[in-house]
Write a protein that holds these residues in place. Structure first.
Motif, PDB file in Angstrom:
ATOM      1  N   GLY A 166       9.656  10.946   8.369  1.00 40.48           N
ATOM      2  CA  GLY A 166       9.515  11.743   9.578  1.00 40.48           C
ATOM      3  C   GLY A 166       9.610  10.877  10.817  1.00 40.48           C
ATOM      4  N   ALA A 167       9.470  11.523  11.970  1.00 40.56           N
ATOM      5  CA  ALA A 167       9.634  10.818  13.247  1.00 40.56           C
ATOM      6  C   ALA A 167       8.634   9.686  13.417  1.00 40.56           C
ATOM      7  CB  ALA A 167       9.507  11.809  14.402  1.00 40.56           C
ATOM      8  N   GLY A 168       7.421   9.869  12.922  1.00 40.92           N
ATOM      9  CA  GLY A 168       6.402   8.834  13.047  1.00 40.92           C
ATOM     10  C   GLY A 168       6.141   8.098  11.753  1.00 40.92           C
ATOM     11  N   GLY A 169       7.140   8.018  10.890  1.00 41.61           N
ATOM     12  CA  GLY A 169       6.945   7.437   9.569  1.00 41.61           C
ATOM     13  C   GLY A 169       6.565   5.969   9.580  1.00 41.61           C
ATOM     14  N   GLY A 170       7.203   5.189  10.444  1.00 37.72           N
ATOM     15  CA  GLY A 170       6.887   3.764  10.517  1.00 37.72           C
ATOM     16  C   GLY A 170       5.443   3.515  10.908  1.00 37.72           C
ATOM     17  N   PRO A 171       4.973   4.079  12.033  1.00 35.25           N
ATOM     18  CA  PRO A 171       3.563   3.926  12.394  1.00 35.25           C
ATOM     19  C   PRO A 171       2.607   4.479  11.345  1.00 35.25           C
ATOM     20  CG  PRO A 171       4.835   4.664  14.287  1.00 35.25           C
ATOM     21  CD  PRO A 171       5.751   4.720  13.096  1.00 35.25           C
ATOM     22  N   ALA A 172       2.997   5.554  10.653  1.00 33.62           N
ATOM     23  CA  ALA A 172       2.131   6.134   9.624  1.00 33.62           C
ATOM     24  C   ALA A 172       1.922   5.147   8.474  1.00 33.62           C
ATOM     25  CB  ALA A 172       2.732   7.434   9.094  1.00 33.62           C
ATOM     26  N   ALA A 173       3.004   4.511   8.032  1.00 34.73           N
ATOM     27  CA  ALA A 173       2.902   3.542   6.941  1.00 34.73           C
ATOM     28  C   ALA A 173       2.041   2.350   7.360  1.00 34.73           C
ATOM     29  CB  ALA A 173       4.298   3.085   6.529  1.00 34.73           C
ATOM     30  N   THR A 174       2.246   1.867   8.567  1.00 31.91           N
ATOM     31  CA  THR A 174       1.471   0.723   9.061  1.00 31.91           C
ATOM     32  C   THR A 174      -0.005   1.076   9.208  1.00 31.91           C
ATOM     33  OG1 THR A 174       3.397  -0.125  10.236  1.00 31.91           O
ATOM     34  CG2 THR A 174       1.249  -0.935  10.947  1.00 31.91           C
ATOM     35  N   ALA A 175      -0.298   2.267   9.756  1.00 37.89           N
ATOM     36  CA  ALA A 175      -1.691   2.690   9.939  1.00 37.89           C
ATOM     37  C   ALA A 175      -2.402   2.844   8.604  1.00 37.89           C
ATOM     38  CB  ALA A 175      -1.731   4.004  10.712  1.00 37.89           C
ATOM     39  N   ALA A 176      -1.685   3.334   7.600  1.00 34.70           N
ATOM     40  CA  ALA A 176      -2.301   3.515   6.286  1.00 34.70           C
ATOM     41  C   ALA A 176      -2.751   2.177   5.712  1.00 34.70           C
ATOM     42  CB  ALA A 176      -1.301   4.187   5.343  1.00 34.70           C
ATOM     43  N   ILE A 177      -1.908   1.172   5.797  1.00 32.29           N
ATOM     44  CA  ILE A 177      -2.265  -0.135   5.256  1.00 32.29           C
ATOM     45  C   ILE A 177      -3.368  -0.786   6.081  1.00 32.29           C
ATOM     46  CG2 ILE A 177      -1.402  -2.474   4.863  1.00 32.29           C
ATOM     47  CD1 ILE A 177       1.183  -1.292   3.878  1.00 32.29           C
ATOM     48  N   GLU A 178      -3.362  -0.580   7.377  1.00 38.73           N
ATOM     49  CA  GLU A 178      -4.422  -1.147   8.215  1.00 38.73           C
ATOM     50  C   GLU A 178      -5.788  -0.613   7.807  1.00 38.73           C
ATOM     51  OE1 GLU A 178      -4.451  -3.547  10.528  1.00 38.73           O
ATOM     52  OE2 GLU A 178      -2.368  -3.916   9.957  1.00 38.73           O
ATOM     53  N   GLN A 179      -5.858   0.663   7.450  1.00 37.04           N
ATOM     54  CA  GLN A 179      -7.128   1.231   7.009  1.00 37.04           C
ATOM     55  C   GLN A 179      -7.602   0.586   5.707  1.00 37.04           C
ATOM     56  OE1 GLN A 179      -9.218   3.489   8.463  1.00 37.04           O
ATOM     57  NE2 GLN A 179      -7.917   3.274  10.262  1.00 37.04           N
ATOM     58  N   LEU A 180      -6.671   0.251   4.823  1.00 32.23           N
ATOM     59  CA  LEU A 180      -7.050  -0.390   3.574  1.00 32.23           C
ATOM     60  C   LEU A 180      -7.468  -1.841   3.784  1.00 32.23           C
ATOM     61  CD1 LEU A 180      -5.927   2.161   2.237  1.00 32.23           C
ATOM     62  CD2 LEU A 180      -4.791   0.700   0.562  1.00 32.23           C
ATOM     63  N   LYS A 181      -6.882  -2.509   4.750  1.00 34.52           N
ATOM     64  CA  LYS A 181      -7.198  -3.923   4.968  1.00 34.52           C
ATOM     65  C   LYS A 181      -8.667  -4.123   5.322  1.00 34.52           C
ATOM     66  CE  LYS A 181      -4.181  -6.236   7.498  1.00 34.52           C
ATOM     67  NZ  LYS A 181      -3.162  -6.497   8.542  1.00 34.52           N
ATOM     68  N   ALA A 182      -9.288  -3.112   5.927  1.00 33.43           N
ATOM     69  CA  ALA A 182     -10.694  -3.238   6.305  1.00 33.43           C
ATOM     70  C   ALA A 182     -11.594  -3.413   5.085  1.00 33.43           C
ATOM     71  CB  ALA A 182     -11.128  -2.017   7.108  1.00 33.43           C
ATOM     72  N   VAL A 183     -11.229  -2.793   3.954  1.00 37.04           N
ATOM     73  CA  VAL A 183     -12.083  -2.859   2.767  1.00 37.04           C
ATOM     74  C   VAL A 183     -11.973  -4.220   2.087  1.00 37.04           C
ATOM     75  CG1 VAL A 183     -10.457  -2.037   0.996  1.00 37.04           C
ATOM     76  CG2 VAL A 183     -12.876  -1.441   0.829  1.00 37.04           C
ATOM     77  N   GLU A 184     -10.922  -4.967   2.402  1.00 38.54           N
ATOM     78  CA  GLU A 184     -10.738  -6.283   1.800  1.00 38.54           C
ATOM     79  C   GLU A 184     -11.856  -7.242   2.208  1.00 38.54           C
ATOM     80  OE1 GLU A 184      -6.934  -9.249   1.120  1.00 38.54           O
ATOM     81  OE2 GLU A 184      -7.233  -8.402   3.116  1.00 38.54           O
ATOM     82  N   GLU A 185     -12.441  -7.030   3.366  1.00 29.81           N
ATOM     83  CA  GLU A 185     -13.458  -7.932   3.886  1.00 29.81           C
ATOM     84  C   GLU A 185     -14.860  -7.602   3.399  1.00 29.81           C
ATOM     85  OE1 GLU A 185     -12.412 -10.512   5.496  1.00 29.81           O
ATOM     86  OE2 GLU A 185     -10.367  -9.734   5.407  1.00 29.81           O
ATOM     87  N   THR A 186     -15.022  -6.443   2.715  1.00 27.57           N
ATOM     88  CA  THR A 186     -16.353  -6.055   2.270  1.00 27.57           C
ATOM     89  C   THR A 186     -16.721  -6.770   0.979  1.00 27.57           C
ATOM     90  OG1 THR A 186     -15.463  -4.158   1.071  1.00 27.57           O
ATOM     91  CG2 THR A 186     -16.162  -3.794   3.347  1.00 27.57           C
ATOM     92  N   ASP A 187     -18.013  -6.894   0.729  1.00 31.63           N
ATOM     93  CA  ASP A 187     -18.518  -7.539  -0.481  1.00 31.63           C
ATOM     94  C   ASP A 187     -18.657  -6.475  -1.562  1.00 31.63           C
ATOM     95  OD1 ASP A 187     -19.602  -9.211  -2.327  1.00 31.63           O
ATOM     96  OD2 ASP A 187     -21.609  -9.247  -1.441  1.00 31.63           O
TER      97      ASP A 187
END
Length: 361
Positions: A166-187
């Motif tokens: 879709g029109a915002g597909g690139g930002p959507a893919a990037t935003a999805a991974i950014e949300q997952l990256k936050a959990v990488e720092e948790t214990d």
């Protein structure tokens, strides 16, 4: 023939034809709907189907091919061929069945091994050997698309790929991974992995698509590691694979219309890449409340190599070629470069994203 009821026109009723052909009336109605075995006459008032005795040869061929397990789409092709060509098509199909059986045998071995590892992990009082993960990620626009809507990430504990649309597909893919990256720092302990990853995926679903935008979305496939445990989250048609001693195994199932047609036997695996609706997804990150990703817990071992990729690679590169690259590449960085080159060699009609990770003691 004894016991066959004929109409005045010499046609067989559906019941008589079913008995003679060894096909059930239900199957005959389905084959009529699919254009595979059309009745010679349908009563305009009652709707009853009638068949010509000459149709028995085709009906019996259909019955035999179904006993072989041949998909309906392939049966339709075989029935339209001359006898010699049909014989060749059946032989080619059976060669493929034997190859698929061998692949399923390997997959069964993988599942037995995977379940045994999980049981072993639960029973052991000593911790597993500590694992390290060496990884690399690479994306490429491809040779045809003007926009780049794929995203990839390879971190100390998280691997992820996403394919926006879709029109915002690139930002959507990037935003999805950014949300997952936050959990990488948790214990996290291994028992928390799936819960943490599922919650992060739901946040990614909400963050990836602006409210009210029904035309934008993304796939998401990710692995989160804690010790020797790997939590997998998957939605869409990006894929995850693992390379082990016994071969390369796909550990995700596409959420696409084409995959559903293959599962139902209405489409052959060979026909799937050329289907006009190949890109139509049944599940994705779309911002909606019905978001339901697949979740799985895996037990990793030293020596394994994992691949996450978007369909820009999997749709154009044969599994044998992908396995060859993963087997021969010296390290993950070389592997992702070679995989993108593989997509380019096949024309790279779509964006490409891939992540490769090696598990080491």
């Amino acid at each position: 023939m004894d016991g066959e009821r004929r109409t005045d026109a010499g046609l067989l009723t559906i019941g008589a034809f079913a008995r003679a052909s060894r096909l059930s009336p239900k199957a005959l109605r389905l084959y009529d709907e699919l254009g595979l075995l059309t009745p010679a006459r349908v009563d305009p008032v009652s709707g009853y189907r009638h068949y010509a005795p000459a149709q028995l040869a085709r009906a019996r061929l259909v019955a035999w091919l179904r006993r072989l397990g041949m998909p309906l789409a392939r049966i339709r092709e075989v029935c339209e061929l001359a006898p010699a060509a049909a014989a060749g098509a059946v032989a080619a199909y059976w060669e493929r069945v034997e190859a698929d059986t061998a692949a399923r045998r390997d997959l069964a071995a993988f599942l037995v091994d995977q379940l045994s590892r999980t049981r072993e992990h639960m029973d052991m009082t000593e911790p597993h050997t500590a694992l390290t993960m060496r990884c690399a990620a690479l994306t490429d626009r491809g040779l045809v698309r003007t926009a780049h809507q794929d995203a990839a990430y390879a971190g100390p504990r998280l691997l992820a790929v996403a394919d926006g649309y879709g029109a915002g597909g690139g930002p959507a893919a990037t935003a999805a991974i950014e949300q997952l990256k936050a959990v990488e720092e948790t214990d996290l302990t291994s028992t928390d992995l799936l819960t943490a990853l599922e919650e992060a995926a739901h946040r990614a679903n909400r963050a990836a698509v602006p409210p009210g935008d029904t035309a934008t979305g993304s796939t998401l496939t990710a692995l989160l590691r804690a010790g020797s445990q790997l939590a997998l989250v998957h939605v869409g048609d990006s894929r995850a694979y693992v390379l082990r001693d016994s071969g390369l195994f796909r550990i995700t199932h596409d959420h696409s219309l084409v995959q559903s047609l293959v599962d139902e036997g209405r489409l052959t695996p060979e026909e799937a890449p050329g289907h006009p609706q190949r890109a139509l997804l049944l599940r994705s990150l779309d911002g909606g409340p019905a978001f339901a990703p697949d979740l799985q817990l895996l037990q990793a071992r030293p020596g394994e190599r994992y691949l996450l990729c978007t369909d820009g690679l999997s749709a154009v590169a044969p599994p044998e070629a992908v396995q060859d690259v993963l087997t021969t590449a010296a390290d993950p960085a070389q592997a992702v470069r070679d995989l993108v080159a593989l997509a380019h060699a096949a024309g790279a009609p779509d964006n490409v994203a891939c992540v490769v990770a090696d598990m080491a003691a």
